[in-house]
Motif scaffolding. Structure first.
Motif, mmCIF file in Angstrom:
data_model
loop_
_atom_site.group_PDB
_atom_site.id
_atom_site.type_symbol
_atom_site.label_atom_id
_atom_site.label_comp_id
_atom_site.label_asym_id
_atom_site.label_seq_id
_atom_site.Cartn_x
_atom_site.Cartn_y
_atom_site.Cartn_z
ATOM 1 N N GLY A 1 1.164 7.990 1.025
ATOM 2 C CA GLY A 1 1.636 7.935 -0.711
ATOM 3 C C GLY A 1 2.161 6.184 -1.245
ATOM 4 N N MET A 2 1.035 4.948 -0.150
ATOM 5 C CA MET A 2 1.320 3.792 -0.355
ATOM 6 C C MET A 2 0.506 3.502 -1.993
ATOM 7 S SD MET A 2 0.548 2.347 3.274
ATOM 8 C CE MET A 2 1.359 2.532 4.651
ATOM 9 N N ASP A 3 1.354 2.152 -2.146
ATOM 10 C CA ASP A 3 0.952 1.729 -3.275
ATOM 11 C C ASP A 3 -0.906 0.662 -3.107
ATOM 12 O OD1 ASP A 3 1.264 0.168 -6.120
ATOM 13 O OD2 ASP A 3 0.948 -2.167 -4.582
ATOM 14 N N TYR A 4 -1.662 0.644 -3.536
ATOM 15 C CA TYR A 4 -2.851 0.887 -3.437
ATOM 16 C C TYR A 4 -2.775 -1.167 -2.932
ATOM 17 C CZ TYR A 4 -3.928 -1.676 -7.496
ATOM 18 O OH TYR A 4 -4.138 -3.068 -8.600
ATOM 19 N N LYS A 5 -2.147 -1.333 -3.145
ATOM 20 C CA LYS A 5 -2.095 -3.183 -2.929
ATOM 21 C C LYS A 5 -1.979 -3.117 -0.775
ATOM 22 C CE LYS A 5 -1.649 -5.048 -7.298
ATOM 23 N NZ LYS A 5 -0.470 -4.041 -8.279
ATOM 24 N N LEU A 6 -1.147 -2.623 -1.436
ATOM 25 C CA LEU A 6 -0.533 -2.361 0.473
ATOM 26 C C LEU A 6 -1.465 -1.205 1.335
ATOM 27 C CD1 LEU A 6 1.365 -2.798 2.753
ATOM 28 C CD2 LEU A 6 3.092 -0.727 1.726
ATOM 29 N N ALA A 7 -2.045 0.095 0.829
ATOM 30 C CA ALA A 7 -2.922 0.771 1.785
ATOM 31 C C ALA A 7 -4.696 -0.470 1.409
ATOM 32 C CB ALA A 7 -3.179 1.832 0.093
ATOM 33 N N THR A 8 -4.752 -1.390 0.382
ATOM 34 C CA THR A 8 -5.996 -2.085 0.273
ATOM 35 C C THR A 8 -5.269 -3.201 2.076
ATOM 36 O OG1 THR A 8 -6.629 -1.337 -1.580
ATOM 37 C CG2 THR A 8 -7.512 -3.841 -0.120
ATOM 38 N N THR A 9 -4.440 -3.527 1.516
ATOM 39 C CA THR A 9 -3.883 -4.991 3.228
ATOM 40 C C THR A 9 -3.695 -4.125 4.689
ATOM 41 O OG1 THR A 9 -2.469 -5.857 0.975
ATOM 42 C CG2 THR A 9 -2.149 -6.369 3.799
ATOM 43 N N ILE A 10 -3.216 -2.981 4.307
ATOM 44 C CA ILE A 10 -3.312 -2.351 6.259
ATOM 45 C C ILE A 10 -5.258 -1.866 6.625
ATOM 46 C CG2 ILE A 10 -2.777 -0.680 7.088
ATOM 47 C CD1 ILE A 10 -0.706 -0.277 5.249
#
Length: 142
Positions: free
Chosen positions: A36-45
């Motif tokens: 459930g992370m924000d898509y920007k944080l998920a993209t970074t990871i």
């Protein structure tokens, strides 16, 4: 490099690029949709996990570089940082501005990233001629 070697290199790059893309998309999916992370944080990871996977597979299997990993890691990370901005920028444009589904946007962004990364890896990072020229220049200075 002969024609067969070039074709094999491109084929291996496509195989490992495809696997890297899969690592990126699966990591993104898990982070964004299951955690459930924000898509920007998920993209970074997802980018970080995929970059580490890509470095070791490109070094060992695609370009078969024998240079020190430390010598190539920082240029590789620098080029991949540029591809991160391409990735996150594409995601922001597609998701926030055009309202395309985030997973479809992630796949589209990865197509651009794979093309950029091949050029950067082939001509600037795992380029034995560049390393040889640097070593020759260092020998002349000494």
């Amino acid at each position: 490099m002969n024609k067969h070697s070039k074709q094999m290199e491109v084929l291996l790059y496509l195989v490992f690029g495809g696997l890297t893309t899969l690592v990126n998309i699966v990591t993104y999916y898990v982070a964004a949709n299951l955690i459930g992370m924000d898509y920007k944080l998920a993209t970074t990871i997802a980018w970080l996990v995929a970059v580490l996977f890509a470095f070791f597979t490109n070094k060992a299997y695609v370009f078969k570089s024998e240079q020190s990993a430390w010598k190539e890691l920082f240029p590789f990370m620098g080029a991949r940082l540029l591809s991160y901005f391409l990735d996150i920028g594409t995601m922001i444009v597609l998701v926030d501005l055009i309202h395309v589904d985030d997973l479809i946007s992630k796949i589209a962004a990865n197509v651009l990233v794979v093309l950029f990364n091949y050029v950067a890896s082939k001509y600037f990072i795992f380029n034995d001629q560049t390393v040889e020229k640097e070593e020759q220049a260092n020998d002349r200075v000494q």
